[in-house]
Scaffold this motif. Structure first.
Motif, PDB file in Angstrom:
ATOM      1  N   LYS A 115       0.832  -1.205   0.000  1.00  0.00           N
ATOM      2  CA  LYS A 115       0.000   0.000   0.000  1.00  0.00           C
ATOM      3  C   LYS A 115       0.870   1.261   0.000  1.00  0.00           C
ATOM      4  O   LYS A 115       0.557   2.239  -0.686  1.00  0.00           O
ATOM      5  N   LYS A 116       1.958   1.241   0.741  1.00  0.00           N
ATOM      6  CA  LYS A 116       2.853   2.399   0.791  1.00  0.00           C
ATOM      7  C   LYS A 116       3.531   2.624  -0.561  1.00  0.00           C
ATOM      8  O   LYS A 116       3.666   3.756  -1.012  1.00  0.00           O
ATOM      9  N   ALA A 117       3.924   1.536  -1.235  1.00  0.00           N
ATOM     10  CA  ALA A 117       4.566   1.667  -2.541  1.00  0.00           C
ATOM     11  C   ALA A 117       3.596   2.244  -3.565  1.00  0.00           C
ATOM     12  O   ALA A 117       3.980   3.102  -4.378  1.00  0.00           O
ATOM     13  N   TYR A 118       2.341   1.796  -3.557  1.00  0.00           N
ATOM     14  CA  TYR A 118       1.351   2.354  -4.470  1.00  0.00           C
ATOM     15  C   TYR A 118       1.107   3.828  -4.171  1.00  0.00           C
ATOM     16  O   TYR A 118       0.996   4.646  -5.093  1.00  0.00           O
ATOM     17  N   ALA A 119       0.995   4.182  -2.904  1.00  0.00           N
ATOM     18  CA  ALA A 119       0.766   5.579  -2.532  1.00  0.00           C
ATOM     19  C   ALA A 119       1.939   6.454  -2.972  1.00  0.00           C
ATOM     20  O   ALA A 119       1.732   7.561  -3.487  1.00  0.00           O
ATOM     21  N   ASP A 120       3.169   5.961  -2.794  1.00  0.00           N
ATOM     22  CA  ASP A 120       4.344   6.726  -3.210  1.00  0.00           C
ATOM     23  C   ASP A 120       4.387   6.904  -4.726  1.00  0.00           C
ATOM     24  O   ASP A 120       4.772   7.958  -5.224  1.00  0.00           O
ATOM     25  N   PHE A 121       3.994   5.864  -5.466  1.00  0.00           N
ATOM     26  CA  PHE A 121       4.025   5.938  -6.920  1.00  0.00           C
ATOM     27  C   PHE A 121       3.011   6.952  -7.442  1.00  0.00           C
ATOM     28  O   PHE A 121       3.320   7.787  -8.291  1.00  0.00           O
ATOM     29  N   TYR A 122       1.795   6.870  -6.933  1.00  0.00           N
ATOM     30  CA  TYR A 122       0.736   7.747  -7.442  1.00  0.00           C
ATOM     31  C   TYR A 122       0.769   9.153  -6.844  1.00  0.00           C
ATOM     32  O   TYR A 122       0.006  10.015  -7.292  1.00  0.00           O
ATOM     33  N   ASN A 124       3.120  11.389  -7.199  1.00  0.00           N
ATOM     34  CA  ASN A 124       3.602  12.330  -8.204  1.00  0.00           C
ATOM     35  C   ASN A 124       3.585  11.706  -9.604  1.00  0.00           C
ATOM     36  O   ASN A 124       4.472  11.932 -10.404  1.00  0.00           O
ATOM     37  N   TYR A 125       2.554  10.934  -9.899  1.00  0.00           N
ATOM     38  CA  TYR A 125       2.409  10.290 -11.206  1.00  0.00           C
ATOM     39  C   TYR A 125       1.610  11.207 -12.118  1.00  0.00           C
ATOM     40  O   TYR A 125       0.533  11.688 -11.773  1.00  0.00           O
ATOM     41  N   ASP A 126       2.146  11.463 -13.299  1.00  0.00           N
ATOM     42  CA  ASP A 126       1.469  12.277 -14.288  1.00  0.00           C
ATOM     43  C   ASP A 126       1.075  11.378 -15.448  1.00  0.00           C
ATOM     44  O   ASP A 126       1.920  10.938 -16.233  1.00  0.00           O
ATOM     45  N   SER A 127      -0.220  11.088 -15.558  1.00  0.00           N
ATOM     46  CA  SER A 127      -0.686  10.152 -16.578  1.00  0.00           C
ATOM     47  C   SER A 127      -0.536  10.724 -17.989  1.00  0.00           C
ATOM     48  O   SER A 127      -0.248   9.981 -18.937  1.00  0.00           O
ATOM     49  N   MET A 128      -0.720  12.011 -18.150  1.00  0.00           N
ATOM     50  CA  MET A 128      -0.575  12.608 -19.485  1.00  0.00           C
ATOM     51  C   MET A 128       0.875  12.559 -19.959  1.00  0.00           C
ATOM     52  O   MET A 128       1.142  12.293 -21.133  1.00  0.00           O
TER      53      MET A 128
END
Length: 75
Positions: free
Chosen positions: A46-53, A55-59
């Motif tokens: 859960k922490k890894a997913y939170a860290d990834f998303y 600052n994730y820019d889908s565009m």
């Protein structure tokens, strides 16, 4: 001297007594396995997913894949 007789084994209630002990042990093992999975696998995931998303820019990701030629319908 008379030979000493062996004591008779207790047979009445033997299954119930042994089941009680084994059910308590099985419950303890299951509870510890669940806690181990939660803290060793689920929480870090859960922490890894939170860290990834965070600052994730889908565009930006889409544009990189488009430039790489992954999509055939966009140019």
């Amino acid at each position: 001297m008379a030979p000493s007789a062996l004591a008779k084994p207790q047979m009445r209630g033997l299954l119930a007594r042994r089941l009680r002990v084994h059910i308590v042990g099985a419950f303890a093992v299951a509870l510890s396995a669940a806690a181990l999975y939660k803290f060793a696998v689920a929480e870090p995931r859960k922490k890894a997913y939170a860290d990834f998303y965070r600052n994730y820019d889908s565009m930006k990701d889409f544009e990189e894949m488009r430039r790489a030629g992954i999509f055939q319908s966009t140019k």
